[in-house]
Every structure is written in structure tokens, then in C-alpha cells.
Write a protein that holds these residues in place. Structure first.
Motif, PDB file in Angstrom:
ATOM      1  N   HIS A 103     -30.084  17.449  -9.581  1.00 53.32           N
ATOM      2  CA  HIS A 103     -30.110  15.989  -9.552  1.00 53.32           C
ATOM      3  C   HIS A 103     -28.694  15.422  -9.719  1.00 53.32           C
ATOM      4  O   HIS A 103     -28.280  14.519  -8.993  1.00 53.32           O
ATOM      5  CB  HIS A 103     -31.046  15.456 -10.642  1.00 53.32           C
ATOM      6  N   LEU A 104     -27.944  15.973 -10.671  1.00 55.15           N
ATOM      7  CA  LEU A 104     -26.576  15.501 -10.905  1.00 55.15           C
ATOM      8  C   LEU A 104     -25.676  15.762  -9.702  1.00 55.15           C
ATOM      9  O   LEU A 104     -24.868  14.911  -9.320  1.00 55.15           O
ATOM     10  CB  LEU A 104     -25.997  16.162 -12.152  1.00 55.15           C
ATOM     11  N   LEU A 105     -25.807  16.933  -9.090  1.00 50.49           N
ATOM     12  CA  LEU A 105     -24.979  17.263  -7.922  1.00 50.49           C
ATOM     13  C   LEU A 105     -25.323  16.383  -6.732  1.00 50.49           C
ATOM     14  O   LEU A 105     -24.436  15.936  -6.002  1.00 50.49           O
ATOM     15  CB  LEU A 105     -25.127  18.740  -7.567  1.00 50.49           C
ATOM     16  N   ARG A 106     -26.604  16.120  -6.537  1.00 47.63           N
ATOM     17  CA  ARG A 106     -27.005  15.241  -5.427  1.00 47.63           C
ATOM     18  C   ARG A 106     -26.477  13.824  -5.654  1.00 47.63           C
ATOM     19  O   ARG A 106     -26.022  13.167  -4.717  1.00 47.63           O
ATOM     20  CB  ARG A 106     -28.512  15.228  -5.254  1.00 47.63           C
ATOM     21  N   ALA A 107     -26.547  13.345  -6.877  1.00 49.82           N
ATOM     22  CA  ALA A 107     -26.050  11.998  -7.187  1.00 49.82           C
ATOM     23  C   ALA A 107     -24.540  11.933  -6.974  1.00 49.82           C
ATOM     24  O   ALA A 107     -24.019  10.941  -6.458  1.00 49.82           O
ATOM     25  CB  ALA A 107     -26.412  11.622  -8.625  1.00 49.82           C
ATOM     26  N   GLU A 108     -23.847  12.987  -7.358  1.00 41.85           N
ATOM     27  CA  GLU A 108     -22.390  13.016  -7.204  1.00 41.85           C
ATOM     28  C   GLU A 108     -21.988  13.033  -5.727  1.00 41.85           C
ATOM     29  O   GLU A 108     -20.982  12.455  -5.346  1.00 41.85           O
ATOM     30  CB  GLU A 108     -21.835  14.260  -7.900  1.00 41.85           C
ATOM     31  N   ASN A 109     -22.780  13.701  -4.892  1.00 39.21           N
ATOM     32  CA  ASN A 109     -22.447  13.837  -3.476  1.00 39.21           C
ATOM     33  C   ASN A 109     -23.088  12.762  -2.605  1.00 39.21           C
ATOM     34  O   ASN A 109     -22.875  12.746  -1.399  1.00 39.21           O
ATOM     35  CB  ASN A 109     -22.869  15.211  -2.966  1.00 39.21           C
ATOM     36  N   ALA A 110     -23.861  11.882  -3.201  1.00 41.88           N
ATOM     37  CA  ALA A 110     -24.521  10.838  -2.416  1.00 41.88           C
ATOM     38  C   ALA A 110     -23.472   9.874  -1.877  1.00 41.88           C
ATOM     39  O   ALA A 110     -22.481   9.573  -2.541  1.00 41.88           O
ATOM     40  CB  ALA A 110     -25.524  10.092  -3.289  1.00 41.88           C
ATOM     41  N   PRO A 111     -23.694   9.385  -0.652  1.00 43.79           N
ATOM     42  CA  PRO A 111     -22.741   8.417  -0.114  1.00 43.79           C
ATOM     43  C   PRO A 111     -22.740   7.154  -0.983  1.00 43.79           C
ATOM     44  O   PRO A 111     -23.781   6.695  -1.419  1.00 43.79           O
ATOM     45  CB  PRO A 111     -23.250   8.127   1.291  1.00 43.79           C
TER      46      PRO A 111
END
Length: 125
Positions: A103-111
Motif C-alpha cells: 500500500h505504501l509503495l503504491r501510494a508513493e508511486n501513484a501519479p
């Protein structure tokens, strides 16, 4: 949390702690095998294979049936379920941690929304 007999778990994990015995269980998962068939891939004597099989039998992972002079072995998966239930507590622990990390990695990489430059300030104001 599921309570398990500590001695039974110790015996199961001891049996699973050896690569040769794990490979033998893998063979038995496919089909019953004779002691000779289990020994063959390891180039070991029947006596050495039999010692490994006795450890697996003590853990309840293998059943041996004597057919004439041939000892046939088959897998009994029930003790593996006991070990899996015990490991399940730790599986849930790691799954939760890994889900949080994802979840944290997806949030960090989200546009991120683009910021439009603000109009220049008038210096006379």
C-alpha cells in the motif's frame, strides 16, 4: 490461536529439517514408493534410506506397509496440516506487513496531480 502439542510439532519440524527427507516426501506426494525407490536418487544404502524413513514415520508423515520383502511407503499429510496451522499465525503476521508495504509503495508511486504554476505576482502591489 490454535494450540498444538509441542512434542508433535518438534518431531514434525525435525523430520522436515533434512533436505533428503523433504525430497522423499516430495516423491511420496506423487505416489507410494518402495524404500529402494526412495533411496535411489540419493545413491544411499537401503539402511540409510530406512533411517530417514523411520524419522518420517515417527513424525507420522509416512506409513510403511510390508508386501512380502518389499517395504512400500506412502505419505500421510495430516501432520503437515498441523505444521501449516502453526505456521498460519506467522503467515498472517507477514501477510499483514507485506500488504501495508505494498500500500505504501503504491501510494508513493501513484501519479500526483500536477500543480499549475501560479500567475506571477504584480510587483506593484
Amino acid at each position: 490461536m490454535v494450540e498444538h502439542d509441542s512434542l508433535a510439532l518438534d518431531t514434525i519440524f525435525h523430520a522436515l529439517g533434512d533436505a533428503t527427507r523433504r525430497a522423499m516426501l516430495g516423491e511420496l506426494a506423487a505416489a507410494p514408493r518402495s524404500v529402494g525407490e526412495l533411496a535411489e536418487p540419493f545413491a544411499m544404502s537401503l539402511a540409510a534410506a530406512s533411517k530417514h524413513i523411520k524419522v518420517l514415520e515417527k513424525a507420522g508423515l509416512v506409513r510403511r506397509e510390508v508386501r512380502g520383502r518389499t517395504h512400500m511407503c506412502s505419505l500421510d499429510p495430516a501432520p503437515l496440516m498441523t505444521a501449516d496451522q502453526w505456521l498460519g499465525v506467522y503467515r498472517r503476521f507477514w501477510t499483514g506487513r507485506l500488504d501495508t508495504l505494498e500500500h505504501l509503495l503504491r501510494a508513493e508511486n501513484a501519479p500526483r496531480p500536477r500543480r499549475h504554476p501560479s500567475p506571477p505576482k504584480d510587483e506593484g502591489e
